[in-house]
Design a protein around this motif. Structure first.
Motif, PDB file in Angstrom:
ATOM      1  N   VAL A 141     -22.551 -29.108 -14.876  1.00 39.33           N
ATOM      2  CA  VAL A 141     -22.206 -28.500 -16.322  1.00 39.33           C
ATOM      3  C   VAL A 141     -20.863 -28.934 -16.652  1.00 39.33           C
ATOM      4  CG1 VAL A 141     -24.032 -26.663 -16.052  1.00 39.33           C
ATOM      5  CG2 VAL A 141     -21.453 -26.437 -15.604  1.00 39.33           C
ATOM      6  N   TYR A 142     -19.919 -29.132 -15.862  1.00 39.19           N
ATOM      7  CA  TYR A 142     -18.503 -29.395 -16.119  1.00 39.19           C
ATOM      8  C   TYR A 142     -18.403 -30.996 -15.900  1.00 39.19           C
ATOM      9  CZ  TYR A 142     -17.717 -24.419 -16.253  1.00 39.19           C
ATOM     10  OH  TYR A 142     -17.564 -23.091 -16.977  1.00 39.19           O
ATOM     11  N   GLY A 143     -18.995 -31.798 -15.123  1.00 43.13           N
ATOM     12  CA  GLY A 143     -18.798 -33.127 -15.226  1.00 43.13           C
ATOM     13  C   GLY A 143     -17.733 -33.476 -14.191  1.00 43.13           C
ATOM     14  N   MET A 144     -17.376 -32.693 -13.363  1.00 43.34           N
ATOM     15  CA  MET A 144     -16.151 -32.769 -12.433  1.00 43.34           C
ATOM     16  C   MET A 144     -16.447 -32.038 -11.281  1.00 43.34           C
ATOM     17  SD  MET A 144     -13.425 -30.286 -14.161  1.00 43.34           S
ATOM     18  CE  MET A 144     -12.128 -30.401 -12.689  1.00 43.34           C
ATOM     19  N   ASN A 145     -15.436 -32.452 -10.152  1.00 42.80           N
ATOM     20  CA  ASN A 145     -15.793 -31.613  -8.882  1.00 42.80           C
ATOM     21  C   ASN A 145     -14.871 -30.265  -9.033  1.00 42.80           C
ATOM     22  OD1 ASN A 145     -15.491 -30.511  -6.064  1.00 42.80           O
ATOM     23  ND2 ASN A 145     -15.674 -32.686  -5.307  1.00 42.80           N
ATOM     24  N   VAL A 146     -15.580 -29.060  -9.384  1.00 40.61           N
ATOM     25  CA  VAL A 146     -14.786 -27.995  -9.595  1.00 40.61           C
ATOM     26  C   VAL A 146     -14.181 -27.467  -8.322  1.00 40.61           C
ATOM     27  CG1 VAL A 146     -14.901 -25.570 -10.471  1.00 40.61           C
ATOM     28  CG2 VAL A 146     -16.147 -27.503 -11.732  1.00 40.61           C
ATOM     29  N   TYR A 147     -15.015 -27.416  -7.292  1.00 38.50           N
ATOM     30  CA  TYR A 147     -14.364 -27.155  -5.971  1.00 38.50           C
ATOM     31  C   TYR A 147     -13.052 -27.581  -5.472  1.00 38.50           C
ATOM     32  CZ  TYR A 147     -18.200 -23.781  -4.633  1.00 38.50           C
ATOM     33  OH  TYR A 147     -18.873 -22.690  -4.538  1.00 38.50           O
ATOM     34  N   GLU A 148     -12.952 -28.988  -5.702  1.00 37.74           N
ATOM     35  CA  GLU A 148     -11.850 -29.902  -5.318  1.00 37.74           C
ATOM     36  C   GLU A 148     -10.770 -29.377  -6.188  1.00 37.74           C
ATOM     37  OE1 GLU A 148     -10.522 -34.566  -5.139  1.00 37.74           O
ATOM     38  OE2 GLU A 148     -12.511 -34.045  -5.007  1.00 37.74           O
ATOM     39  N   TRP A 149     -10.991 -29.235  -7.553  1.00 36.93           N
ATOM     40  CA  TRP A 149      -9.892 -28.814  -8.483  1.00 36.93           C
ATOM     41  C   TRP A 149      -9.212 -27.652  -7.986  1.00 36.93           C
ATOM     42  CZ3 TRP A 149      -6.478 -30.430 -11.797  1.00 36.93           C
ATOM     43  CH2 TRP A 149      -5.745 -29.695 -12.878  1.00 36.93           C
ATOM     44  N   MET A 150     -10.122 -26.645  -7.802  1.00 38.92           N
ATOM     45  CA  MET A 150      -9.700 -25.248  -7.494  1.00 38.92           C
ATOM     46  C   MET A 150      -8.886 -25.235  -6.309  1.00 38.92           C
ATOM     47  SD  MET A 150     -10.670 -23.011  -9.951  1.00 38.92           S
ATOM     48  CE  MET A 150     -11.735 -22.782 -11.140  1.00 38.92           C
ATOM     49  N   ARG A 151      -9.061 -25.891  -5.289  1.00 36.97           N
ATOM     50  CA  ARG A 151      -8.510 -25.904  -3.788  1.00 36.97           C
ATOM     51  C   ARG A 151      -7.044 -26.553  -4.208  1.00 36.97           C
ATOM     52  NH1 ARG A 151     -13.709 -27.897  -2.052  1.00 36.97           N
ATOM     53  NH2 ARG A 151     -14.489 -26.260  -0.601  1.00 36.97           N
ATOM     54  N   GLU A 152      -6.991 -27.689  -4.820  1.00 40.36           N
ATOM     55  CA  GLU A 152      -5.790 -28.635  -5.529  1.00 40.36           C
ATOM     56  C   GLU A 152      -4.883 -27.375  -6.190  1.00 40.36           C
ATOM     57  OE1 GLU A 152      -4.286 -32.177  -8.341  1.00 40.36           O
ATOM     58  OE2 GLU A 152      -6.368 -32.253  -7.596  1.00 40.36           O
ATOM     59  N   MET A 153      -5.335 -26.512  -7.016  1.00 42.49           N
ATOM     60  CA  MET A 153      -4.559 -25.803  -7.915  1.00 42.49           C
ATOM     61  C   MET A 153      -4.122 -24.742  -6.953  1.00 42.49           C
ATOM     62  SD  MET A 153      -4.441 -26.740 -10.882  1.00 42.49           S
ATOM     63  CE  MET A 153      -3.811 -25.310 -11.793  1.00 42.49           C
ATOM     64  N   LEU A 154      -4.791 -24.323  -6.053  1.00 37.39           N
ATOM     65  CA  LEU A 154      -4.311 -23.089  -5.006  1.00 37.39           C
ATOM     66  C   LEU A 154      -3.286 -23.631  -4.185  1.00 37.39           C
ATOM     67  CD1 LEU A 154      -4.828 -20.477  -3.667  1.00 37.39           C
ATOM     68  CD2 LEU A 154      -6.462 -21.467  -2.231  1.00 37.39           C
ATOM     69  N   SER A 155      -3.544 -24.836  -3.702  1.00 41.65           N
ATOM     70  CA  SER A 155      -2.381 -25.465  -2.700  1.00 41.65           C
ATOM     71  C   SER A 155      -0.814 -25.629  -3.474  1.00 41.65           C
ATOM     72  CB  SER A 155      -3.020 -26.992  -2.588  1.00 41.65           C
ATOM     73  OG  SER A 155      -2.609 -27.876  -3.469  1.00 41.65           O
ATOM     74  N   GLN A 156      -0.829 -25.451  -4.631  1.00 37.23           N
ATOM     75  CA  GLN A 156       0.360 -25.310  -5.000  1.00 37.23           C
ATOM     76  C   GLN A 156       1.304 -23.906  -4.555  1.00 37.23           C
ATOM     77  OE1 GLN A 156       0.704 -27.178  -9.409  1.00 37.23           O
ATOM     78  NE2 GLN A 156      -1.311 -26.352  -9.232  1.00 37.23           N
ATOM     79  N   TRP A 157       0.242 -22.879  -4.365  1.00 31.90           N
ATOM     80  CA  TRP A 157       0.969 -21.496  -3.940  1.00 31.90           C
ATOM     81  C   TRP A 157       0.948 -21.476  -2.491  1.00 31.90           C
ATOM     82  CZ3 TRP A 157       2.862 -18.898  -8.152  1.00 31.90           C
ATOM     83  CH2 TRP A 157       2.175 -19.431  -9.337  1.00 31.90           C
TER      84      TRP A 157
END
Length: 252
Positions: A234-250
């Motif tokens: 539905v989103y046309g992207m790897n949502v799980y990978e994006w979420m992990r990338e955002m979390l890694s900043q913290w």
């Protein structure tokens, strides 16, 4: 408690909700998820009887079209994404309007539980100190909290929320979602909400309907619906990978 059967909403030749069915049981928090334009808010408006539709919506087996507005309001409370007040009502007056459906008659002010429910709603949403403030002086976030308090004061069995934390800062996002979760612990209650933040949907939702272009792509428990494959579709992207990338900043 609430069941939608083959719901379809059309505006001219454009189909916004397309033959969608869902069910909401006691104790569930059903998240409507999907990209912009998926039809989530329109589905909320449909359940609230705000748009014409085909299909049926049942309240414990009864078509809600047969319920009087006051009967429906005692069962279902709705918080819209946008709320505006053009007059200088106080916060307490606006919250008190949530008790209208519980009055004994059209011109009656009798509502034995009303005062206690309004007090509880003001406290829950952190508005006690603003109770005498004019609605015209509030920020967008404060205004949204007032209308959430109004729904709490209404004391329905089902809450229908379109982005309940919209315009709220992080402190009140956490506060509001935690309050709704606590509210759900009472018997005979359920929540149906639109939440764009998938992290919030995963954390607080028990069940989900994943929508795209008006259709239901998947529904069930939150874990069964929010899979990498479904979200990719539905989103046309790897949502799980994006979420992990955002979390890694913290981290670190």
């Amino acid at each position: 408690m609430l069941q939608g059967n083959h719901l379809t909403v059309r505006y001219g030749d454009h189909t916004v909700v397309d033959d969608l069915s869902f069910h909401l049981e006691e104790g569930q928090w059903l998240m409507l998820a999907g990209p912009n334009g998926a039809g989530k808010s329109t589905l909320i408006e449909t359940v609230a009887q705000g748009v014409p539709y085909t299909g049926s919506i049942l309240w414990n087996g009864q078509d809600i079209r047969t319920l009087k507005p006051s009967q429906l309001a005692q069962r279902i409370g709705v918080l819209s994404q946008r709320n505006n007040v053009g007059y200088a009502y106080t916060v307490e007056e606006v919250v008190g309007l949530g008790r209208y459906a519980h009055r004994s008659g059209l011109f009656s002010a009798k509502d034995d539980e009303g005062k206690a429910q309004v007090e509880k709603a003001l406290e829950m949403t952190g508005l006690t100190d603003l109770r005498h403030a004019s609605m015209l002086t509030l920020s967008g976030g404060e205004t949204q909290r007032v209308f959430l308090a109004q729904v709490f004061a209404q004391n329905p069995q089902v809450l229908i929320l379109d982005e309940p934390a919209n315009h709220l800062d992080l402190k009140y996002q956490q506060h509001i979602f935690s309050l709704i979760r606590q509210w759900l612990k009472e018997p005979g209650r359920a929540v149906l909400s639109v939440v764009h933040d998938l992290s919030m949907a995963r954390k607080y939702g028990t069940h989900a309907v994943l929508m795209d272009r008006g259709k239901c792509i998947s529904q069930g428990t939150i874990g069964d619906v929010m899979t990498p494959e479904n979200l990719q579709q539905v989103y046309g992207m790897n949502v799980y990978e994006w979420m992990r990338e955002m979390l890694s900043q913290w981290q670190g």
